[in-house]
Design a protein around this motif. Structure first.
Motif, PDB file in Angstrom:
ATOM      1  N   ASP A 151      35.378  42.128  51.878  1.00 26.26           N
ATOM      2  CA  ASP A 151      36.535  42.557  52.665  1.00 26.26           C
ATOM      3  C   ASP A 151      36.184  42.937  54.102  1.00 26.26           C
ATOM      4  O   ASP A 151      36.108  44.115  54.451  1.00 26.26           O
ATOM      5  CB  ASP A 151      37.211  43.743  51.973  1.00 26.26           C
ATOM      6  CG  ASP A 151      37.684  43.380  50.580  1.00 26.26           C
ATOM      7  OD1 ASP A 151      37.734  42.172  50.265  1.00 26.26           O
ATOM      8  OD2 ASP A 151      38.005  44.296  49.800  1.00 26.26           O
ATOM      9  N   TRP A 205      42.488  47.053  38.451  1.00 23.73           N
ATOM     10  CA  TRP A 205      43.833  46.481  38.622  1.00 23.73           C
ATOM     11  C   TRP A 205      44.681  46.467  37.360  1.00 23.73           C
ATOM     12  O   TRP A 205      45.871  46.757  37.395  1.00 23.73           O
ATOM     13  CB  TRP A 205      43.755  45.086  39.258  1.00 23.73           C
ATOM     14  CG  TRP A 205      43.338  45.218  40.670  1.00 23.73           C
ATOM     15  CD1 TRP A 205      42.136  44.846  41.200  1.00 23.73           C
ATOM     16  CD2 TRP A 205      44.071  45.825  41.728  1.00 23.73           C
ATOM     17  NE1 TRP A 205      42.076  45.195  42.529  1.00 23.73           N
ATOM     18  CE2 TRP A 205      43.247  45.790  42.879  1.00 23.73           C
ATOM     19  CE3 TRP A 205      45.329  46.403  41.821  1.00 23.73           C
ATOM     20  CZ2 TRP A 205      43.660  46.313  44.102  1.00 23.73           C
ATOM     21  CZ3 TRP A 205      45.738  46.926  43.047  1.00 23.73           C
ATOM     22  CH2 TRP A 205      44.903  46.871  44.165  1.00 23.73           C
ATOM     23  N   ARG A 231      31.396  38.265  44.453  1.00 26.74           N
ATOM     24  CA  ARG A 231      31.336  39.295  45.497  1.00 26.74           C
ATOM     25  C   ARG A 231      30.027  40.073  45.382  1.00 26.74           C
ATOM     26  O   ARG A 231      29.230  40.084  46.300  1.00 26.74           O
ATOM     27  CB  ARG A 231      32.542  40.224  45.423  1.00 26.74           C
ATOM     28  CG  ARG A 231      32.689  41.027  46.715  1.00 26.74           C
ATOM     29  CD  ARG A 231      33.983  41.759  46.791  1.00 26.74           C
ATOM     30  NE  ARG A 231      34.049  42.847  45.817  1.00 26.74           N
ATOM     31  CZ  ARG A 231      35.062  43.696  45.722  1.00 26.74           C
ATOM     32  NH1 ARG A 231      36.092  43.597  46.542  1.00 26.74           N
ATOM     33  NH2 ARG A 231      35.066  44.656  44.815  1.00 26.74           N
ATOM     34  N   TRP A 243      45.775  37.297  49.298  1.00 25.51           N
ATOM     35  CA  TRP A 243      46.150  38.222  48.240  1.00 25.51           C
ATOM     36  C   TRP A 243      47.652  38.441  48.399  1.00 25.51           C
ATOM     37  O   TRP A 243      48.075  39.065  49.375  1.00 25.51           O
ATOM     38  CB  TRP A 243      45.358  39.516  48.402  1.00 25.51           C
ATOM     39  CG  TRP A 243      45.684  40.571  47.401  1.00 25.51           C
ATOM     40  CD1 TRP A 243      46.456  40.484  46.286  1.00 25.51           C
ATOM     41  CD2 TRP A 243      45.218  41.920  47.449  1.00 25.51           C
ATOM     42  NE1 TRP A 243      46.495  41.681  45.629  1.00 25.51           N
ATOM     43  CE2 TRP A 243      45.737  42.583  46.323  1.00 25.51           C
ATOM     44  CE3 TRP A 243      44.397  42.622  48.330  1.00 25.51           C
ATOM     45  CZ2 TRP A 243      45.480  43.927  46.072  1.00 25.51           C
ATOM     46  CZ3 TRP A 243      44.136  43.952  48.080  1.00 25.51           C
ATOM     47  CH2 TRP A 243      44.683  44.595  46.947  1.00 25.51           C
ATOM     48  N   HIS A 272      41.095  33.848  54.322  1.00 19.78           N
ATOM     49  CA  HIS A 272      41.601  34.763  53.284  1.00 19.78           C
ATOM     50  C   HIS A 272      42.067  36.061  53.938  1.00 19.78           C
ATOM     51  O   HIS A 272      41.471  36.520  54.904  1.00 19.78           O
ATOM     52  CB  HIS A 272      40.496  35.051  52.263  1.00 19.78           C
ATOM     53  CG  HIS A 272      40.895  35.986  51.150  1.00 19.78           C
ATOM     54  ND1 HIS A 272      42.063  35.853  50.444  1.00 19.78           N
ATOM     55  CD2 HIS A 272      40.266  37.070  50.621  1.00 19.78           C
ATOM     56  CE1 HIS A 272      42.145  36.813  49.526  1.00 19.78           C
ATOM     57  NE2 HIS A 272      41.066  37.569  49.612  1.00 19.78           N
ATOM     58  N   PHE A 310      39.909  39.727  56.583  1.00 20.18           N
ATOM     59  CA  PHE A 310      40.652  40.114  55.378  1.00 20.18           C
ATOM     60  C   PHE A 310      41.605  41.264  55.701  1.00 20.18           C
ATOM     61  O   PHE A 310      42.814  41.115  55.660  1.00 20.18           O
ATOM     62  CB  PHE A 310      39.659  40.509  54.277  1.00 20.18           C
ATOM     63  CG  PHE A 310      40.286  41.011  53.013  1.00 20.18           C
ATOM     64  CD1 PHE A 310      40.891  40.135  52.126  1.00 20.18           C
ATOM     65  CD2 PHE A 310      40.272  42.369  52.694  1.00 20.18           C
ATOM     66  CE1 PHE A 310      41.475  40.591  50.943  1.00 20.18           C
ATOM     67  CE2 PHE A 310      40.850  42.834  51.519  1.00 20.18           C
ATOM     68  CZ  PHE A 310      41.455  41.941  50.642  1.00 20.18           C
ATOM     69  N   ASP A 368      35.338  38.632  41.160  1.00 21.94           N
ATOM     70  CA  ASP A 368      35.581  39.795  42.025  1.00 21.94           C
ATOM     71  C   ASP A 368      35.361  41.104  41.264  1.00 21.94           C
ATOM     72  O   ASP A 368      35.260  41.118  40.032  1.00 21.94           O
ATOM     73  CB  ASP A 368      37.026  39.725  42.554  1.00 21.94           C
ATOM     74  CG  ASP A 368      37.289  40.732  43.675  1.00 21.94           C
ATOM     75  OD1 ASP A 368      36.330  41.221  44.307  1.00 21.94           O
ATOM     76  OD2 ASP A 368      38.479  41.039  43.914  1.00 21.94           O
ATOM     77  N   ASP A 422      44.803  34.549  43.833  1.00 23.15           N
ATOM     78  CA  ASP A 422      44.350  35.938  43.726  1.00 23.15           C
ATOM     79  C   ASP A 422      44.995  36.570  42.487  1.00 23.15           C
ATOM     80  O   ASP A 422      45.736  35.905  41.754  1.00 23.15           O
ATOM     81  CB  ASP A 422      44.677  36.689  45.024  1.00 23.15           C
ATOM     82  CG  ASP A 422      43.703  37.818  45.312  1.00 23.15           C
ATOM     83  OD1 ASP A 422      43.368  38.549  44.366  1.00 23.15           O
ATOM     84  OD2 ASP A 422      43.294  37.992  46.469  1.00 23.15           O
TER      85      ASP A 422
HETATM   86  O1  MIG Z   1      40.754  45.855  45.268  1.00 24.16           O
HETATM   87  O2  MIG Z   1      42.117  40.751  44.314  1.00 24.16           O
HETATM   88  O3  MIG Z   1      37.418  41.397  47.933  1.00 24.16           O
HETATM   89  O4  MIG Z   1      39.158  39.263  48.340  1.00 24.16           O
HETATM   90  O5  MIG Z   1      41.865  39.673  47.709  1.00 24.16           O
HETATM   91  C1  MIG Z   1      40.917  44.645  45.937  1.00 24.16           C
HETATM   92  C2  MIG Z   1      42.494  41.424  45.476  1.00 24.16           C
HETATM   93  C3  MIG Z   1      40.589  43.505  45.032  1.00 24.16           C
HETATM   94  C4  MIG Z   1      39.069  42.496  46.589  1.00 24.16           C
HETATM   95  C5  MIG Z   1      38.547  41.191  47.118  1.00 24.16           C
HETATM   96  C6  MIG Z   1      39.628  40.488  47.859  1.00 24.16           C
HETATM   97  C7  MIG Z   1      40.831  40.275  46.970  1.00 24.16           C
HETATM   98  C8  MIG Z   1      41.300  41.614  46.422  1.00 24.16           C
HETATM   99  N1  MIG Z   1      40.206  42.285  45.727  1.00 24.16           N
END
Ligand code: MIG
Length: 652
Positions: free
Chosen positions: A436, A273, A420, A171, A494, A469, A309, A199
């Protein structure tokens, strides 16, 4: 033998597509009893030596006894021992003792498995609504029960062969140059590599199915250029669709009514995000088809794999949640406006801990809050279903959206797909990664223990974030973890934003990494064939020792070794500064060690306990009696493996 029972009015989860006659009588399990007065519960008195297998991606041991687990797909990046929920909901258990009974509780909401927590001898499975299907499977052994269950739930997803190569992820890779740097780092050091994961930063403002054109100018050519170096780019797809005027996917979704709705019919709004987003209603068949069809945008640019994800779905906060918090904050600020001593007021403002309990509570609870999961609805066959009732189906259906679309968009192509969040049934469409974890030694062992339980539930293409992670990794942790990863179908390094860089070339003596990952490629044809065979025959790739040696109490109690296919036993080292480890052999076997100079040490060992020496740059495994495996020469990518270099090693 499999029996299907119905309680109340179950929601059709599609975990199982096989048509089956429902029993007319109530289920009857010796030492067990059912209660169905509004709530549902099943209580079972466990014998001292009963082993409880199952629950797929869950915390703690292979034998789940001694703790409580809740199927409630949760985005929690802190997998400490006390956690009861992770990302998956895999409601299958086997009681293995005097009797061998498998039970699948096909219930899409929160369901609790108290396996000797409240009372050490009592198993209780309970959920709020007595609306579910229960499948009861009896057989000769836990292994036999598992195979029957696997047949019932349908054939597991098989990824393309390149997906058995090694992948690097982090990430924080933002640009094409970042990706190129990774590829260069691997190729220059001669460390094999097949995939680089992209990512969230590759997207334009975190909008699904977009590419940031400044970071990746002429993306299709870049994808092509990478492919010429035998590298596949694997982009991430998040569940939430950004709310933004002019963003076609958002506009289409709103127009067609394909997003999850509030009780009043308006589109539910959650912050993830991209900022404010809507969730595609993947439980609605039409919306699912629509969302799935969007993967074509990236497939058309040469992409051959995805990871899904944030599909629990994770919610940072909702409009309503913020409103709630605002109210609490306002009340607090208001209280400060009451005449008080100035000094005291400043004191409070300086110290967040001095915020009133109510406000702090609200701040902590605003993320992934159960209230939010009650605030939106899915449209299923014309009816509105409140999300919390079917919460555990979201990740399954997001991945199903993609999987179903692939068979239309690219019927002749194999596409890598893993998720996930998951529910049983998703195993037909994709694999999973275990989310994670942290750069902790205990998480190597947790990784190992999850694998056979996941296989029981149909998830064969699985793996953990190698190296960890969260937290800062160390060279030795990564090397030991990779030596387990050599054997897991998904082998990916990762790491999280802000943690120590953990690409293999970031450490000294890269030859050690080259060797360990090289062993994966030497075994790759064997591992791939074993995987495909396990998928096609509804068999397991990884098995607990107790599945093959149920009469051997030492084998049953061994939780840090696994059987792989019918030929191998793996025994990774998972403690720091160890010079090796103790192993238990349930039968005589051949100890095999891949040495850093390329030679393969082979030594026959008798049944029983042994200490094996394993240096940081060595990969241990065992070959079972009468079995053999083929080994090829090392290659830098799956495509470059030369089948003609195959040699057979084995134990007569
Ligand atoms: O809130 O995309 O489990 O693998 O790197 C974190 C960023 C969001 C969670 C994932 C992780 C990834 C990360 N995502």
């Amino acid at each position: 033998m499999i029996k299907k029972y119905r309680f109340g009015k179950p929601f059709e989860t599609d975990a199982i597509l096989t048509q089956m006659q429902e029993e007319t009588e109530a289920p009857c399990i010796a030492q067990g009893s059912f209660q169905t007065n509004g709530h549902f519960s099943f209580t079972y008195l466990m014998d001292d030596t009963d082993v409880i297998y199952g629950l797929g991606e869950a915390n703690r041991g292979i034998n789940k006894r001694g703790y409580v687990y809740e199927s409630n797909c949760t985005d929690d990046p802190n997998h400490t021992e006390e956690k009861v929920s992770l990302y998956g909901a895999h409601n299958f258990i086997i009681i293995s003792g005097k009797q061998q009974v498998g039970m699948f509780f096909d219930y899409p909401g929160k369901i609790r498995f108290d396996i000797g927590y409240t009372r050490q001898d009592t198993l209780t499975v309970s959920c709020d609504d007595a609306d579910l299907y229960l499948y009861v499977i009896t057989g000769e052994s836990a292994y036999d029960v598992t195979k029957q269950f696997r047949k019932l739930i349908g054939t597991s997803y098989i990824p393309p062969k390149f997906a058995f190569g090694f992948g690097q992820s982090r990430w924080g890779y933002q640009t094409a140059e970042d990706v190129e740097k990774v590829v260069k780092g691997y190729r220059e050091n001669g460390i094999p590599l097949d995939m680089v994961y992209m990512d969230i930063d590759y997207m334009q403002d975190y909008k699904d199915f977009t590419i940031n054109p400044e970071r990746f100018p002429d993306f299709p050519s870049f994808v092509q250029k990478m492919k010429e170096q035998h590298i596949r780019l694997i982009p991430i797809i998040d569940a939430g669709v950004k709310i933004e005027e002019g963003y076609d996917i958002y506009e289409e979704g709103v127009k067609k009514g394909y997003f999850c709705k509030r009780a009043d019919g308006s589109d539910f709004v959650a912050a993830v995000w991209p900022g404010w987003t809507h969730f595609p209603d993947v439980l609605n068949k039409d919306a699912r088809e629509w969302f799935g069809s969007k993967y074509q945008i990236l497939i058309d640019q040469g992409i051959e794999g995805f990871w899904n994800d944030m599909n629990e779905p994770a919610i940072f906060y909702s409009k309503e949640g913020v409103e709630d918090l605002n109210e609490a904050m306002k009340a607090f600020v208001h209280s400060l406006e009451e005449p008080q001593e100035q000094a005291h007021r400043e004191d409070i403002m300086d110290n967040a801990n001095a915020l009133p309990y109510e406000v702090r509570e609200k701040m902590n609870r605003i993320q992934n809050s159960p209230q939010d999961y009650e605030r939106f609805y899915h449209k299923v066959n014309g009816e509105m279903v409140r999300h919390d009732k079917v919460h555990n189906l979201y990740g399954f259906n997001m991945t199903r959206a993609a999987g179903e679309a692939f068979s239309k968009i690219a019927p002749d192509k194999e596409i890598l797909l893993f998720s996930r969040a998951s529910y049983i049934g998703m195993h037909r469409y994709g694999g999973i990664w275990t989310g994670d974890n942290q750069s902790w030694w205990s998480h190597i062992l947790l990784n190992l223990k999850m694998m056979p339980s996941l296989n029981m539930c149909g998830f064969l293409y699985c793996g953990a974030d190698l190296g960890g992670f969260g937290s800062h990794t160390t060279r030795d942790l990564l090397l030991r973890w990779l030596a387990l990863g050599v054997f897991t179908p998904l082998m990916r390094n990762h790491a999280a934003l802000g943690t120590r860089e953990q690409e293999c070339y970031q450490f000294e003596n890269t030859n050690d990494f080259k060797h360990v990952i090289g062993v994966r490629y030497r075994l790759l044809p064997y591992l791939y064939d074993t995987f495909v065979k396990a998928a096609k025959e509804n068999d397991m790739y990884f098995k607990p020792l107790g599945f093959e040696f149920p009469e051997d109490k030492y084998a049953v109690a061994t939780e840090d070794q696994l059987l792989l296919g019918n030929e191998l036993m793996i025994t990774p080292v998972y403690t720091q500064n160890a010079i090796g480890r103790t192993v238990y052999l349930p039968e005589e076997m051949m100890f095999v060690k891949f040495m850093p100079d390329g030679t393969i040490l082979q030594e026959e060992m008798t049944r029983g306990y042994h200490f094996i020496d394993v240096a940081l740059n060595e990969v241990p495994m065992f070959i079972r009696k009468g079995k053999q495996v083929s080994i090829v020469d090392v290659a830098q990518s799956v495509a470059e493996i030369k089948p003609e270099t195959a040699k057979v090693i084995g134990y007569r």
